[in-house]
Design a protein around this motif. Structure first.
Motif, PDB file in Angstrom:
ATOM      1  N   ARG A  42      21.002  30.740  11.015  1.00  0.00           N
ATOM      2  CA  ARG A  42      22.415  30.130  11.371  1.00  0.00           C
ATOM      3  C   ARG A  42      23.349  30.766  10.611  1.00  0.00           C
ATOM      4  NH1 ARG A  42      25.500  25.445   9.814  1.00  0.00           N
ATOM      5  NH2 ARG A  42      26.656  24.607  11.737  1.00  0.00           N
ATOM      6  N   THR A  43      23.436  30.964   9.327  1.00  0.00           N
ATOM      7  CA  THR A  43      24.288  31.375   8.470  1.00  0.00           C
ATOM      8  C   THR A  43      24.362  32.918   8.692  1.00  0.00           C
ATOM      9  OG1 THR A  43      23.035  31.374   6.593  1.00  0.00           O
ATOM     10  CG2 THR A  43      24.355  29.523   6.762  1.00  0.00           C
ATOM     11  N   GLY A  44      23.191  33.565   8.839  1.00  0.00           N
ATOM     12  CA  GLY A  44      22.938  35.128   8.875  1.00  0.00           C
ATOM     13  C   GLY A  44      23.738  35.618   9.964  1.00  0.00           C
ATOM     14  N   THR A  45      23.579  34.968  11.155  1.00  0.00           N
ATOM     15  CA  THR A  45      24.050  35.380  12.434  1.00  0.00           C
ATOM     16  C   THR A  45      25.528  35.014  12.532  1.00  0.00           C
ATOM     17  OG1 THR A  45      23.403  33.205  13.458  1.00  0.00           O
ATOM     18  CG2 THR A  45      21.956  35.131  13.927  1.00  0.00           C
ATOM     19  N   THR A  46      25.935  34.075  11.758  1.00  0.00           N
ATOM     20  CA  THR A  46      27.241  33.702  11.729  1.00  0.00           C
ATOM     21  C   THR A  46      28.172  34.692  11.106  1.00  0.00           C
ATOM     22  OG1 THR A  46      27.047  31.246  12.091  1.00  0.00           O
ATOM     23  CG2 THR A  46      29.079  31.989  11.066  1.00  0.00           C
ATOM     24  N   PHE A  47      27.584  35.133   9.873  1.00  0.00           N
ATOM     25  CA  PHE A  47      28.353  36.166   8.899  1.00  0.00           C
ATOM     26  C   PHE A  47      28.227  37.331   9.609  1.00  0.00           C
ATOM     27  CE2 PHE A  47      27.762  39.265   5.535  1.00  0.00           C
ATOM     28  CZ  PHE A  47      29.303  39.063   4.700  1.00  0.00           C
ATOM     29  N   VAL A  48      27.265  37.681  10.505  1.00  0.00           N
ATOM     30  CA  VAL A  48      27.370  39.149  10.882  1.00  0.00           C
ATOM     31  C   VAL A  48      27.979  39.160  12.265  1.00  0.00           C
ATOM     32  CG1 VAL A  48      26.039  40.699  12.495  1.00  0.00           C
ATOM     33  CG2 VAL A  48      24.985  39.767  10.450  1.00  0.00           C
ATOM     34  N   ALA A  49      28.523  38.084  12.841  1.00  0.00           N
ATOM     35  CA  ALA A  49      29.454  37.820  14.017  1.00  0.00           C
ATOM     36  C   ALA A  49      30.884  37.694  13.393  1.00  0.00           C
ATOM     37  CB  ALA A  49      29.044  36.467  14.751  1.00  0.00           C
ATOM     38  N   LEU A  74      38.508  31.859  -2.364  1.00  0.00           N
ATOM     39  CA  LEU A  74      37.045  31.720  -3.038  1.00  0.00           C
ATOM     40  C   LEU A  74      36.661  30.369  -3.017  1.00  0.00           C
ATOM     41  CD1 LEU A  74      34.693  33.225  -4.089  1.00  0.00           C
ATOM     42  CD2 LEU A  74      35.664  33.172  -6.292  1.00  0.00           C
ATOM     43  N   ALA A  75      37.542  29.418  -3.482  1.00  0.00           N
ATOM     44  CA  ALA A  75      37.329  28.116  -3.523  1.00  0.00           C
ATOM     45  C   ALA A  75      37.004  27.535  -2.301  1.00  0.00           C
ATOM     46  CB  ALA A  75      38.421  27.484  -4.403  1.00  0.00           C
ATOM     47  N   ALA A  76      37.667  27.618  -1.443  1.00  0.00           N
ATOM     48  CA  ALA A  76      37.463  27.202  -0.046  1.00  0.00           C
ATOM     49  C   ALA A  76      36.339  27.518   0.477  1.00  0.00           C
ATOM     50  CB  ALA A  76      38.853  27.409   0.831  1.00  0.00           C
ATOM     51  N   ALA A  77      35.996  28.847   0.276  1.00  0.00           N
ATOM     52  CA  ALA A  77      34.709  29.521   0.639  1.00  0.00           C
ATOM     53  C   ALA A  77      33.544  28.907   0.308  1.00  0.00           C
ATOM     54  CB  ALA A  77      34.630  30.952   0.637  1.00  0.00           C
ATOM     55  N   ILE A  78      33.562  28.594  -0.967  1.00  0.00           N
ATOM     56  CA  ILE A  78      32.580  27.890  -1.584  1.00  0.00           C
ATOM     57  C   ILE A  78      32.297  26.305  -1.180  1.00  0.00           C
ATOM     58  CG2 ILE A  78      31.704  26.869  -3.893  1.00  0.00           C
ATOM     59  CD1 ILE A  78      33.003  29.196  -5.360  1.00  0.00           C
ATOM     60  N   CYS A  79      33.386  25.728  -0.898  1.00  0.00           N
ATOM     61  CA  CYS A  79      33.352  24.575  -0.123  1.00  0.00           C
ATOM     62  C   CYS A  79      32.591  24.630   1.279  1.00  0.00           C
ATOM     63  CB  CYS A  79      34.608  23.663  -0.207  1.00  0.00           C
ATOM     64  SG  CYS A  79      35.328  23.190  -1.761  1.00  0.00           S
ATOM     65  N   TYR A  80      33.059  25.470   1.798  1.00  0.00           N
ATOM     66  CA  TYR A  80      32.573  25.757   3.237  1.00  0.00           C
ATOM     67  C   TYR A  80      30.970  26.012   3.168  1.00  0.00           C
ATOM     68  CZ  TYR A  80      36.793  25.631   5.910  1.00  0.00           C
ATOM     69  OH  TYR A  80      38.127  24.993   6.109  1.00  0.00           O
ATOM     70  N   GLY A  81      30.403  26.761   2.044  1.00  0.00           N
ATOM     71  CA  GLY A  81      29.239  27.053   1.995  1.00  0.00           C
ATOM     72  C   GLY A  81      28.558  25.890   1.697  1.00  0.00           C
ATOM     73  N   LEU A  82      29.045  25.115   0.796  1.00  0.00           N
ATOM     74  CA  LEU A  82      28.291  23.757   0.346  1.00  0.00           C
ATOM     75  C   LEU A  82      28.000  22.960   1.581  1.00  0.00           C
ATOM     76  CD1 LEU A  82      30.095  23.168  -3.171  1.00  0.00           C
ATOM     77  CD2 LEU A  82      27.524  23.763  -2.659  1.00  0.00           C
ATOM     78  N   THR A  83      29.062  22.961   2.462  1.00  0.00           N
ATOM     79  CA  THR A  83      29.093  22.280   3.632  1.00  0.00           C
ATOM     80  C   THR A  83      27.863  22.566   4.502  1.00  0.00           C
ATOM     81  OG1 THR A  83      31.363  21.936   3.551  1.00  0.00           O
ATOM     82  CG2 THR A  83      30.247  21.444   5.734  1.00  0.00           C
ATOM     83  N   SER A  84      27.690  23.681   4.512  1.00  0.00           N
ATOM     84  CA  SER A  84      26.512  24.526   5.414  1.00  0.00           C
ATOM     85  C   SER A  84      25.097  23.690   4.758  1.00  0.00           C
ATOM     86  CB  SER A  84      26.459  25.885   5.417  1.00  0.00           C
ATOM     87  OG  SER A  84      27.623  26.283   6.107  1.00  0.00           O
ATOM     88  N   GLY A 184      32.320  32.156   4.280  1.00  0.00           N
ATOM     89  CA  GLY A 184      31.725  31.339   3.125  1.00  0.00           C
ATOM     90  C   GLY A 184      30.443  30.784   3.449  1.00  0.00           C
ATOM     91  N   VAL A 185      29.753  31.080   4.488  1.00  0.00           N
ATOM     92  CA  VAL A 185      28.330  31.099   4.600  1.00  0.00           C
ATOM     93  C   VAL A 185      27.477  31.994   3.891  1.00  0.00           C
ATOM     94  CG1 VAL A 185      28.789  30.387   7.116  1.00  0.00           C
ATOM     95  CG2 VAL A 185      28.065  32.551   6.880  1.00  0.00           C
ATOM     96  N   ILE A 186      28.076  32.928   3.171  1.00  0.00           N
ATOM     97  CA  ILE A 186      27.146  34.027   2.558  1.00  0.00           C
ATOM     98  C   ILE A 186      26.753  33.257   1.193  1.00  0.00           C
ATOM     99  CG2 ILE A 186      29.284  34.815   0.826  1.00  0.00           C
ATOM    100  CD1 ILE A 186      28.147  37.563   1.115  1.00  0.00           C
ATOM    101  N   PHE A 187      27.153  32.060   0.765  1.00  0.00           N
ATOM    102  CA  PHE A 187      26.516  31.351  -0.254  1.00  0.00           C
ATOM    103  C   PHE A 187      25.207  30.747  -0.023  1.00  0.00           C
ATOM    104  CE2 PHE A 187      31.333  31.817  -1.260  1.00  0.00           C
ATOM    105  CZ  PHE A 187      31.203  32.769  -2.171  1.00  0.00           C
ATOM    106  N   PRO A 188      25.366  29.986   1.162  1.00  0.00           N
ATOM    107  CA  PRO A 188      24.085  29.215   1.573  1.00  0.00           C
ATOM    108  C   PRO A 188      23.118  30.408   2.221  1.00  0.00           C
ATOM    109  CG  PRO A 188      25.764  28.832   2.970  1.00  0.00           C
ATOM    110  CD  PRO A 188      26.446  29.459   1.937  1.00  0.00           C
ATOM    111  N   LEU A 189      23.554  31.428   2.609  1.00  0.00           N
ATOM    112  CA  LEU A 189      22.847  32.577   2.946  1.00  0.00           C
ATOM    113  C   LEU A 189      22.063  33.172   1.920  1.00  0.00           C
ATOM    114  CD1 LEU A 189      21.565  34.413   5.341  1.00  0.00           C
ATOM    115  CD2 LEU A 189      23.693  36.006   5.083  1.00  0.00           C
ATOM    116  N   ALA A 190      22.399  33.486   0.953  1.00  0.00           N
ATOM    117  CA  ALA A 190      21.874  33.805  -0.176  1.00  0.00           C
ATOM    118  C   ALA A 190      20.924  32.900  -0.922  1.00  0.00           C
ATOM    119  CB  ALA A 190      22.959  34.330  -1.340  1.00  0.00           C
ATOM    120  N   LEU A 191      21.127  31.703  -0.748  1.00  0.00           N
ATOM    121  CA  LEU A 191      20.137  30.770  -1.370  1.00  0.00           C
ATOM    122  C   LEU A 191      19.107  30.602  -0.407  1.00  0.00           C
ATOM    123  CD1 LEU A 191      19.322  28.156  -3.211  1.00  0.00           C
ATOM    124  CD2 LEU A 191      20.819  26.612  -1.895  1.00  0.00           C
ATOM    125  N   ALA A 192      19.186  30.641   1.055  1.00  0.00           N
ATOM    126  CA  ALA A 192      18.186  30.609   1.872  1.00  0.00           C
ATOM    127  C   ALA A 192      17.348  31.588   1.991  1.00  0.00           C
ATOM    128  CB  ALA A 192      18.843  30.556   3.376  1.00  0.00           C
TER     129      ALA A 192
END
Length: 298
Positions: A42-49, A74-84, A184-192
């Motif tokens: 989900r995060t990978g395809t969203t990031f590419v798009a 950056l702070a907002a992106a981290i929040c969106y990443g945690l949301t994912s 911001g999905v790049i943060f959960p993408l890396a964890l996943a």
């Protein structure tokens, strides 16, 4: 005439975004995979798009918004990443109805955070709405005690908080963060990626989640972000309610997952409160504009 056309355009754009977003959770469920695999796809395809859209935009115009505007971005992106992360976790640990009803609680978090950090004291009507929504969430969470859904409800509450925090940061900065939620999905993408490298890809129907990340997420996020340019905040908030109302219906039709009585009661309190509060805000806004027009005649 132009303002009327812009308002209609805003209503159409935001309605499309809100309607498209209602298919997010059903598509996640249809993919039938492990939480980490679903998060990865989900995060990978969203990031590419998002990168493709931004690159095309930038090739046509140098006015394309920055991907992450400064430290606040950056702070907002981290929040969106945690949301994912918390959102996907909630999908797997609670019912769809509980999830979307609790996500609607982000409006209360927004009001509280704006009060604390932006010094925007809520009006009396907003305070009453907040109290009613707290009651609704307590009913939903109380019904989950002993059912195994309590952790999922907590993750949904965390998602609502992180979204509200990201919105508050964006408003405080005043910067264009149209792409920040997508990047911001790049943060959960890396964890996943780390988690999936150990357990391997586990998904039975990957095309559903790929379609979700590549098409559904970019369209819904873009339309919902563009709406406030043309229509008021309360009007935008009402279109967000489409997911709260329709997502449980799609899941019920496809998976026969019926909401519990407590979930329906708490959800009804949340929806009625949000709709009533939005109409009240619209009425107050029109009344203030009319008063200004009388005070400053053309």
């Amino acid at each position: 005439m132009s303002s009327h056309i812009d308002h209609q355009k805003g209503l159409l754009i935001t309605a499309i975004g809100g309607l498209v977003l209602t298919f997010d959770i059903p598509l996640i469920r249809l993919a039938d995979g492990s939480a980490w695999t679903i998060l990865l796809l989900r995060t990978g395809t969203t990031f590419v798009a998002a990168m493709i859209i931004w690159a095309v935009w930038r090739s046509w115009s140098r006015n394309a918004p920055p991907l992450i505007p400064g430290w606040s971005g950056l702070a907002a992106a981290i929040c969106y990443g945690l949301t994912s992360i918390t959102f996907i976790t909630a999908v797997y640990h609670t019912s769809t109805a509980d999830l979307v009803f609790i996500l609607a609680f982000n409006t209360v978090f927004c009001a509280l955070l704006s009060w604390l950090f932006l010094k925007e004291r809520p009006r009396a009507g907003t305070m009453i709405a907040m109290l009613a929504m707290i009651v609704g969430v307590l009913i939903i969470v109380g019904g989950s005690v002993g059912t195994g859904k309590l952790f999922g409800d907590f993750m949904a509450l965390c998602s609502a908080f992180f979204v509200a925090l990201a919105i508050t940061i964006s408003r405080a900065s005043g910067k264009d963060m149209g792409f920040t939620s997508l990047v911001g999905v790049i943060f959960p993408l890396a964890l996943a990626m780390v988690m999936v490298s150990g357990e391997g890809l586990q998904v039975n129907a990957p095309w559903w989640i790929i379609f979700n990340g590549a098409v559904i997420m970019p369209i819904s996020f873009f339309c919902l972000a563009a709406g406030p340019k043309y229509i008021s905040g309360p009007e935008v908030a009402m279109f967000y309610l489409l997911e709260t109302v329709l997502a449980p219906i799609w899941v019920w039709l496809v998976f026969a997952e019926a909401p519990t009585r407590d979930s329906l009661i708490g959800g009804a309190i949340l929806i009625v409160t949000l709709v009533a509060h939005s109409f009240w805000q619209l009425h107050e806004g029109r009344r203030r504009r009319a008063a200004l027009a009388v005070g400053y005649p053309a």
